[in-house]
Design an enzyme around this catalytic site. Structure first.
Site, mmCIF file in Angstrom:
data_model
loop_
_atom_site.group_PDB
_atom_site.id
_atom_site.type_symbol
_atom_site.label_atom_id
_atom_site.label_comp_id
_atom_site.label_asym_id
_atom_site.label_seq_id
_atom_site.Cartn_x
_atom_site.Cartn_y
_atom_site.Cartn_z
ATOM 1 C CG HIS A 1 9.569 -48.009 78.529
ATOM 2 N ND1 HIS A 1 9.141 -48.387 77.273
ATOM 3 C CD2 HIS A 1 8.458 -47.556 79.184
ATOM 4 C CE1 HIS A 1 7.837 -48.197 77.172
ATOM 5 N NE2 HIS A 1 7.397 -47.683 78.312
ATOM 6 C CD GLU B 1 4.470 -53.416 82.834
ATOM 7 O OE1 GLU B 1 4.263 -53.426 84.080
ATOM 8 O OE2 GLU B 1 3.867 -52.671 82.048
ATOM 9 C CD GLN C 1 -0.502 -45.372 76.582
ATOM 10 O OE1 GLN C 1 -0.346 -46.432 75.988
ATOM 11 N NE2 GLN C 1 0.377 -44.914 77.450
ATOM 12 C CD GLU D 1 3.666 -50.618 78.445
ATOM 13 O OE1 GLU D 1 3.725 -49.515 77.899
ATOM 14 O OE2 GLU D 1 3.379 -50.779 79.651
ATOM 15 C CD GLU E 1 10.766 -49.034 74.692
ATOM 16 O OE1 GLU E 1 11.862 -48.694 75.153
ATOM 17 O OE2 GLU E 1 10.008 -49.871 75.248
ATOM 18 C CB THR F 1 -3.040 -56.594 82.874
ATOM 19 O OG1 THR F 1 -3.298 -55.218 82.592
ATOM 20 C CG2 THR F 1 -1.623 -56.758 83.387
ATOM 21 C CE LYS G 1 -0.231 -48.325 79.248
ATOM 22 N NZ LYS G 1 0.997 -49.097 79.018
ATOM 23 C CG ASP H 1 1.897 -50.966 84.777
ATOM 24 O OD1 ASP H 1 2.759 -51.712 85.273
ATOM 25 O OD2 ASP H 1 1.827 -50.738 83.562
ATOM 26 C CG ASP I 1 0.262 -52.528 80.911
ATOM 27 O OD1 ASP I 1 -0.961 -52.737 80.928
ATOM 28 O OD2 ASP I 1 0.755 -51.386 80.952
ATOM 29 N NE ARG J 1 2.543 -48.732 73.495
ATOM 30 C CZ ARG J 1 3.035 -48.731 74.726
ATOM 31 N NH1 ARG J 1 2.581 -47.865 75.619
ATOM 32 N NH2 ARG J 1 3.957 -49.605 75.087
#
Length: 400
Positions: free
Chosen positions: A126, A194, A233, A192, A351, A250, A246, A119, A226, A230
């Site tokens: 971002h 993607e 992480q 996420e 975000e 997925t 993570k 990834d 993904d 947080r």
């Protein structure tokens, strides 16, 4: 031969003959096998290919796309021409129509056997947003970011098909206000949005893939979510990067869009400064004009544009192999979160809520149990309209 399909309801749709995504389906009591989507139907290819004595008819009986993908670009494009003829030539209708199955009557499966999963972190917006959230008193981008596509190796065994429930992960968490870490369910579960790129043709260890050889090796494109914890992480990622935050899930779309279906979607990159090193071919690398839509519990909360991505799909592939690392059929690599410059173009809840400080969508900051996220993608088609890439859905289940 007409260029319009005779399949009822497919002409002019997001799944017309200029799309023809690949998938793996089954009907009740039958084994999974390869099909292609046209309109709201899936074409059962094994009996049609056998009847026409196609050289590679056996690959359509497999329970994944890997055997087809391993045949390489020449076979892939030849089969696509054959399919287009079947679905536009009225004289083929009697042969083909009995093998068109309504999507409502089939179960879709994970289309590929995932080999390695990588990834990336290819969006300037971002990466800049994340830097400002976590390092507000420093430069948002780390020094290497504009020189190479930053990435990490993920866990291929937890890549799942769209629609698979996502169980809230547990792990170590340590908030800035806490003195020591605690164990428990993630309190900052995120998405996420993607794109994923699926490798068909492998390489030998020690070989490198040039930027202009992208289509020789990449079979197709999938939507990709993904999922990210947080808080887990943030505590684990220094100094080696994402790991358990993570690797729990997925999600990818059930349909794989052929790279040929995106021929009309290639666009110039927004610009790279400073100039990347020559192996990343900055003068020829191109981006994709793909619109993304993020829906949370039925409400669209963001529309990220893939065309704003800093690093191109081909540059990411070149970087994966520049050290001689081999490609395998079924390798999957993700673009990283797709975010644009505007607030309503952000591709993660991190975000959208600015690190949990600015609730959105009725009070959301991060994902709650029972939330359902849908990612949708469209792109210009080669016939002048638009095509849809496979959507990605997932519902959050409580921690176990």
């Amino acid at each position: 031969m007409s260029t319009a399909t005779w399949v009822e309801g497919a002409a002019g749709s997001l799944f017309d003959v200029d799309n023809l995504p690949w998938g793996v389906f089954s009907r009740p009591g039958e084994d999974p096998r390869v099909g292609v989507r046209i309109g709201d139907r899936v074409l059962d290819l094994a009996p049609v290919a056998a009847a026409e004595m196609l050289d590679v008819h056996h690959v359509f009986q497999e329970s994944s796309l890997n055997a087809l993908m391993a045949e390489g670009r020449a076979v892939r494009t030849s089969v696509r021409r054959w399919l287009t003829g079947l679905l536009t030539d009225e004289t083929e209708r009697d042969l083909v129509e009995p093998h068109l199955v309504p999507l409502a009557d089939v179960t879709m499966h994970l289309a590929i056997e995932v080999a390695d999963y990588v990834d990336f972190y290819a969006s300037l917006d971002h990466a800049s947003n994340v830097g400002r959230i976590f390092r507000p008193d420093q430069e948002p981008l780390l020094p290497n970011w504009r020189h190479l596509p930053v990435g990490y190796h993920g866990r291929s065994g937890t890549v799942v098909a769209s629609g698979t429930p996502v169980v809230r992960p547990c792990g170590q968490r340590k908030a800035p206000t806490e003195d020591t870490p605690t164990y428990g369910p993630s309190r900052r579960l995120d998405i996420e949005a993607e794109l994923g790129f699926v490798v068909g043709t492998p390489t030998a260890m020690g070989d490198r893939v040039e930027v202009d050889a992208f289509a020789d090796h990449v079979f197709g494109v999938v939507g990709l979510n993904d999922w990210s914890a947080r808080d887990i992480q943030a505590w684990e990622y220094v100094p080696l990067g994402p790991f358990l935050g993570k690797s729990f899930a997925t999600s990818i779309s059930q349909w794989v869009t052929p790279v040929e279906a995106l021929d009309a979607a290639w666009v110039d990159l927004p610009g790279q400064d400073p100039r990347p090193l020559d192996y990343l071919s900055p003068d020829t690398a191109r981006g994709l004009d793909i619109d993304v839509e993020i829906e949370l519990n039925g409400e669209v909360v963001s529309r990220p544009p893939y065309r704003s991505m800093y690093w191109s799909p081909a540059q990411m592939l070149a970087h994966i192999t520049v050290n001689g690392a081999s490609l395998r059929t079924g390798d999957l690599y993700g673009s990283g979160t797709i975010s644009g410059p505007d607030r309503d173009q952000r591709g993660s809840f991190l975000e959208l809520s600015w690190g949990g400080t600015e609730p959105f969508a009725g009070g959301h900051t991060f994902l709650e149990d029972g939330d359902e996220v849908v990612l949708r993608y469209t792109a210009p088609g080669t016939s002048g309209g638009r095509i849809a890439l496979g959507e990605v859905t997932g519902r959050i289940e409580p921690a176990r």
